[in-house]
Design an enzyme around this catalytic site. Sequence first.
Site, PDB file in Angstrom:
ATOM      1  N   LYS A  75       1.955 -18.354   7.785  1.00  0.00           N
ATOM      2  CA  LYS A  75       1.020 -18.670   8.855  1.00  0.00           C
ATOM      3  C   LYS A  75       0.450 -17.350   9.372  1.00  0.00           C
ATOM      4  CE  LYS A  75       3.193 -17.950  13.065  1.00  0.00           C
ATOM      5  NZ  LYS A  75       3.416 -18.181  14.414  1.00  0.00           N
ATOM      6  N   LYS A 123       4.744 -16.852  26.023  1.00  0.00           N
ATOM      7  CA  LYS A 123       5.406 -15.563  25.845  1.00  0.00           C
ATOM      8  C   LYS A 123       5.910 -15.120  27.201  1.00  0.00           C
ATOM      9  CE  LYS A 123       3.651 -13.720  21.678  1.00  0.00           C
ATOM     10  NZ  LYS A 123       4.973 -13.728  21.024  1.00  0.00           N
ATOM     11  N   HIS A 154       4.162 -24.576  14.527  1.00  0.00           N
ATOM     12  CA  HIS A 154       5.571 -24.884  14.822  1.00  0.00           C
ATOM     13  C   HIS A 154       5.718 -26.153  15.654  1.00  0.00           C
ATOM     14  CE1 HIS A 154       6.234 -21.044  13.163  1.00  0.00           C
ATOM     15  NE2 HIS A 154       6.099 -20.319  14.254  1.00  0.00           N
ATOM     16  N   ARG A 164       0.799  -1.228   0.000  1.00  0.00           N
ATOM     17  CA  ARG A 164       0.000   0.000   0.000  1.00  0.00           C
ATOM     18  C   ARG A 164       0.835   1.285   0.000  1.00  0.00           C
ATOM     19  NH1 ARG A 164      -4.228  -0.866   4.389  1.00  0.00           N
ATOM     20  NH2 ARG A 164      -2.297  -1.055   5.528  1.00  0.00           N
ATOM     21  N   ASP A 209       6.194 -22.822   7.120  1.00  0.00           N
ATOM     22  CA  ASP A 209       6.383 -22.794   8.567  1.00  0.00           C
ATOM     23  C   ASP A 209       7.878 -22.627   8.711  1.00  0.00           C
ATOM     24  OD1 ASP A 209       6.964 -23.351  11.203  1.00  0.00           O
ATOM     25  OD2 ASP A 209       5.163 -24.551  11.420  1.00  0.00           O
ATOM     26  N   HIS A 210       8.301 -21.432   9.074  1.00  0.00           N
ATOM     27  CA  HIS A 210       9.737 -21.149   8.941  1.00  0.00           C
ATOM     28  C   HIS A 210      10.584 -22.039   9.837  1.00  0.00           C
ATOM     29  CE1 HIS A 210       8.906 -18.394  12.331  1.00  0.00           C
ATOM     30  NE2 HIS A 210      10.133 -18.665  12.664  1.00  0.00           N
TER      31      HIS A 210
END
Lengths: 371, 505
Positions: free
Chosen positions: B162, B354, B254, B53, B191-192
Amino acid sequence: MSSEVHHYISHPPRPVPLEALEDELIKLWRHPEQAQELGTHAVRACMANLIVFYSPAHGPADLDKTLIETVQRHPSRLIILQEEADSGSIHPEALVSTHLDQSHQVFCEQITLRAGQNGLERFPSLVTGLLLEDLPTSLWWASSKPLPHSQIWFLETSRLASQLIYDSFTWQDARQGIRAVTQWLSSTEGDQTAADLAWRRLKPWRRVIAQALDPALVPSALESIVRVSIKHGPHALPQAWLLAGWMAHLLGWQLKSGKVALGVEIVWQFESKTGSVSVACCRLTEGEYALLETAIAWQRGGRTCQARFRADDSTRITVDYEGVELKPRSVVLPQRTLGALVARQLSDFSGDPLFEQALGVAREMADALEQ
Amino acid sequence: MAGLEKALVPQPCTLIIFGGSGDLSRRKLLPALYNLALDGHLPAGFEVIGFARSEMDDAKYRSFACEAVQKFSRRPYDAAHWAEFERALHYQTASFDDPKSYQALKSRLDEIEARGATLGNRIFYLAIPPSFIGLCARQLKEAGLVHPAKGAEQFSRIIVEKPLGHDLESARKINDELAHVFDESQIYRIDHYLGKETVQNILVMRFGNSIFEPLWDEKHIDHVQITVAEEEGVGTRAGYYEEAGALRDIVQNHILQLLCMVAMEPPYVMDPEVIRSHKLEVLRCLRPFTPQDVERYVVRAQYSAGFCRGLPVVGYRQEKCLKIDSTTETYVALRTFVDNWRWAGVPFYLRTGKRMAKRATEITVQFKNVPRVLFNVDATNPLEPNVLAIRIQPDEGISLRISAKLTGARVRIYPVKMDFRYGTTFGADATPEAYERLILDVMAGDPTLFMRRDEVEAAWQWIDLVQEAWQQKAPERLPEYAAGTWGPPEADRLIESDGRRWRTL
Ligand SMILES: NC(=O)c1ccc[n+]([C@@H]2O[C@H](COP(=O)([O-])OP(=O)(O)OC[C@H]3O[C@@H](n4cnc5c(N)ncnc54)[C@H](OP(=O)(O)O)[C@@H]3O)[C@@H](O)[C@H]2O)c1
């Protein structure tokens, strides 16, 4: 020993921002700066994580040298928590350095975190991130201050370790010190252990006493002990208690009472299966910070016999007997530096149940003095 | 005529990055491309078009990319290399819902392709919010920008990020929308984690060594733990995270992918379809959760205020832009089983969170302990079991804990660690970023490290059972764990009630 330390190079500590600590340590691991100096590849040696709490005013005089000796004998990641005199410094500072064993091309990292009293609460989260997994972790309380067993930061930090190492020789107040340790132990969930370096120093004494009073040598002496007199130098009272606690535990004596007799002598009464036993600890104002002499008396056929153990010149313990036909003998008292003692304790990270039993009796002995 | 290189080689192409001005592009994609260029891995004919954008021209995009590389590249920025690389960068301002943007893209592509070097091949990388995937695919088709999978000389491939949906139904919808435009063989779902060296090394370790595979079963393995611990809070992704939560954000993709690599049966050939089918089998063997199981074996929690790396941080509910009564989980721990012959009765403990004590992603395989004879007779002081730890980040590597006798006259046993680290063994720069490997694989047309539609849907099907049970019993508050710790006491109880413990990483 000094020649071994001679081969060690310690790189001066370098300040590192807290948020970059992890990356910095990984980099060290990949490009140890020493490797370049050596022109070859140095590898990291690591058997343990050693967290050291230290405050300059209350710690060993030459901590750096002590720690180098420790990591040389038991390669460890060193995480030093240094309490600064300025209690207002809340934000911990981090310094990173390495110690390299030049002859073996092996290096250990040292991370020093410094904060004032008000910043101590930040240590646990920093230490958690620095521990290497799968290695035993010990916390060495290298301070003469009693363990702050009810302070959250200390509890959280100590929970990261499987073993708490301290040295009761540094205590100013033996009763306060022993209470703090036993209270900390009772707050753990049974999966952590404590280790007093004074107990380790006691090992030759315990061995020589056990050998000298071996039932094969002097039958029934152990069951009929009536008196134990311990003379010790300054600061060695907790060690004397541990010795008495060790005997009391193994021989099944029950503590009855304790009182301060003279300013320098404390006497406890125990009950054994065959009668009462008095244990006296006498502090000599001079001499080494150590046990100096122990005399153990027992009854045999209405006569009092005695075995006397003396550390004559701090290099040997001599045993002589009264009332029994045994020749005097002597054993070598090994000389261990503080760094070597800590290193040796690191390999015994799963604790010594006998020590904790002896400590339990020592605590009772300390408490009995109040009643 | 076939070239001289026999391995799969990256083909000339234009990479069109939808969302080329976004965070993922800045932090991962552009630095990955730069590093590939440094290594000489990019095909001779290679061009990039950023498609997003923001109003930018090519020059501005190049300086945007240059800044990104300077900040995030794993290897230092080099002006000479950059000057050469940046010539491949172009930018087209776009509005994803506007057909005119796609016409403009078509003109840019025509212009580039007329020069011939890219052979007309196109890779569309959708680094955009998932809600745009269907729309962008449709627009691409309508603009005639997609070559068919069969019968065309050029290829068109699409890479999607993802999260692919938030449950089975939405994942199916996205997959259907993609399938409308692209054949499954053209779709690369990233999926890195699968691009990380250690993850790929799981297969090499298992099937390239003779010592592990004979022990890789319920007879020898006590349990497996998979941890994805993040130190960060929600940061700038609060809006997305609040809707997703830890289970969808990390476990569904993951962690389940890691689990598949550990638990899959040996493939008989290194063929993408065979490997992906074997992974799918693992997902299908995951024991389905009943609502009662969810209550007993799944723990969710939220972080409260605490310290991270010595700095005070706020709790989840106090994070900017979040609701004070949010019940989104920032932590999940669960126990599951792979109900097949190999893994019968072996628990897999999975956890993610987290604001945990440290950043660490690791798979640990704990072997059964030795019998209580000889060196292991002392019940109060048992030997430490062998643990194989596969560290995925940071500092990728593998370690094995074994018991050894300490030197000296007495037998004293000490746990020692045999450690292999990519960085040390193969050199500091040897570990490429996951995105580098994955982008190359797409250029080469190798989908092994990408998720097939059925895998993604099987994973959602299993995850949905937990989500549904949670929705039925929505608490007002979740259990909490202080930021900077390893999770709530409930999670400790989950594993300790089986006589095991979470590893301290
Ligand atoms: N960031 C990461 O590290 C990360 C990691 C894993 C997966 N992912 C996934 O990758 C995808 C992208 O994430 P991100 O973090 O890069 O998001 P982001 O920073 O929000 O970037 C979104 C991109 O899409 C563009 N865009 C949005 N709406 C548009 C519209 N209507 N028309 C044209 N362009 C539009 C934005 O352009 P402008 O900025 O120019 O407006 C921007 O380039 C997401 O699916 C995310 O879940 C991201």
